[in-house]
Scaffold this active site. Structure first.
Site, mmCIF file in Angstrom:
data_model
loop_
_atom_site.group_PDB
_atom_site.id
_atom_site.type_symbol
_atom_site.label_atom_id
_atom_site.label_comp_id
_atom_site.label_asym_id
_atom_site.label_seq_id
_atom_site.Cartn_x
_atom_site.Cartn_y
_atom_site.Cartn_z
ATOM 1 N N ASN A 292 6.756 -0.911 3.206
ATOM 2 C CA ASN A 292 7.437 -2.156 3.578
ATOM 3 C C ASN A 292 8.636 -2.390 2.659
ATOM 4 O OD1 ASN A 292 7.600 -4.573 5.088
ATOM 5 N ND2 ASN A 292 6.603 -5.722 3.457
ATOM 6 N N ASP B 95 4.317 3.202 -1.174
ATOM 7 C CA ASP B 95 4.057 1.796 -0.884
ATOM 8 C C ASP B 95 2.869 1.707 0.084
ATOM 9 O OD1 ASP B 95 5.499 -1.022 -1.280
ATOM 10 O OD2 ASP B 95 5.123 -0.857 0.865
ATOM 11 N N TRP B 96 2.966 0.894 1.143
ATOM 12 C CA TRP B 96 1.860 0.797 2.097
ATOM 13 C C TRP B 96 1.636 2.108 2.836
ATOM 14 C CZ3 TRP B 96 -1.713 -2.712 1.866
ATOM 15 C CH2 TRP B 96 -1.429 -3.961 1.320
ATOM 16 N N GLU C 168 4.050 4.799 -6.166
ATOM 17 C CA GLU C 168 4.361 3.383 -5.958
ATOM 18 C C GLU C 168 3.557 2.793 -4.799
ATOM 19 O OE1 GLU C 168 6.580 1.155 -7.874
ATOM 20 O OE2 GLU C 168 5.722 2.754 -9.101
ATOM 21 N N HIS D 9 11.296 0.753 -7.411
ATOM 22 C CA HIS D 9 10.103 0.878 -6.568
ATOM 23 C C HIS D 9 10.377 1.752 -5.350
ATOM 24 C CE1 HIS D 9 6.522 -0.093 -4.297
ATOM 25 N NE2 HIS D 9 7.271 -0.574 -3.314
#
Length: 292
Positions: free
Chosen positions: A28, A93-94, A117, A261
């Site tokens: 995201n 991430d996700w 991350e 990130h």
């Protein structure tokens, strides 16, 4: 730019090369565009695929709550429609969480997992710094809809504060393009509200607990954690990297260097090189077959 019919919608993906399948999953608020400079630098005999999650990028936007389970269900269907087996997963991430979740539920179909991350375990509010805590409170509170759906704040800040090197206007347009309206941004808001803190939201907490057991027990599946430095937006710092080393089976850790990130924007070649080297050590490209 293949498009695959999936359930009641479609999923778009980028693809390069041939051979054993490697799937690169974004988080995201990005899309397969995140991997545009990574895939060409991966020096392997492999089929590299980078899908857009449902409701994101150029994939379809069905009427869904866009909870974790929704993304997992459409991703499952995409894997099945393409008959992907003996897969190496790369997640950010996700996308990392979805990779862990898919691997945990399909242990016989995964050969390796590289990640960075991402969410490796449930967290608590007390672990968040002042900035992340304030941001999470805003996302979950009544201001969240105005910030994300009306102002597109989450996307705009992700690619300014979450990177060390400014993006070109062309790349910013590519990230903005899938989200021209208030409703089109709802997947971004749902993801932003899904960070598992002190057991909430419960559905995401349960998913993470489930894949945590797989991460700890899957010693036959090689795993690679990439770490970075020099940015206050990083989610996996030295302390959490140490936790990963102690709690994730068959894990190697490779430090790549300075990045925010959204590390593929800052270190695409470094990420590709680390993944390539790891894959060669574990024979994860070329002919298929379980690593031994």
């Amino acid at each position: 730019m293949p498009v695959t019919n999936v359930l009641d919608s479609t999923m778009h993906h980028e693809e390069a090369g041939s051979g054993a399948p490697w799937v690169f999953l974004h988080g995201n608020p990005s899309s397969s565009h995140l991997w545009r400079n990574v895939l060409p630098a991966v020096d392997l005999s492999a089929r590299l695929l980078a899908p857009d999650l449902i409701g994101m990028g150029r994939s379809g936007k069905p009427d869904l709550p866009y909870r974790f389970a929704d993304h997992a269900r459409y991703l499952d269907a995409w894997f099945d429609r393409l008959a992907l087996d003996e897969v190496v997963l790369v997640g950010h991430d996700w996308g990392g969480s979805l990779a862990f979740d898919w691997a945990a539920r399909h242990p016989g179909r995964v050969r390796g997992v590289a990640f960075f991350e991402t969410i490796v375990r449930p967290m608590s509010w007390s672990e968040l710094g002042d900035g992340p805590r304030s941001r999470s409170e805003a996302m979950r509170g009544p201001r969240g809809e105005a910030l994300v759906l009306d102002d597109n704040f989450f996307l705009e800040s992700a690619f300014t504060r979450g990177v060390l090197n400014p993006l070109s206007e062309e790349d910013m347009r590519a990230y903005r393009m899938p989200y021209p309206t208030r409703e089109s941004r709802r997947p971004i808001l749902e993801w932003a509200r899904s960070l598992p803190l002190d057991g909430e939201p419960a559905d995401v907490f349960e998913r993470i607990q489930g894949y945590g057991k797989w991460l700890a027990g899957s010693g036959d599946v090689p795993k690679l954690l990439l770490t970075f430095d020099s940015s206050p937006t990083l989610g996996i710092g030295p302390e959490l990297a140490e936790w990963c080393a102690a709690n994730i089976a068959a894990l190697e850790t490779q430090h790549v260097g300075p990045a925010g990130h959204h590390a593929p924007e800052d270190q695409p070649e470094g990420i590709a090189r680390a993944i390539t080297d790891w894959a060669r050590r574990h024979h994860l490209s070329g002919e298929r077959g379980r690593h031994v």
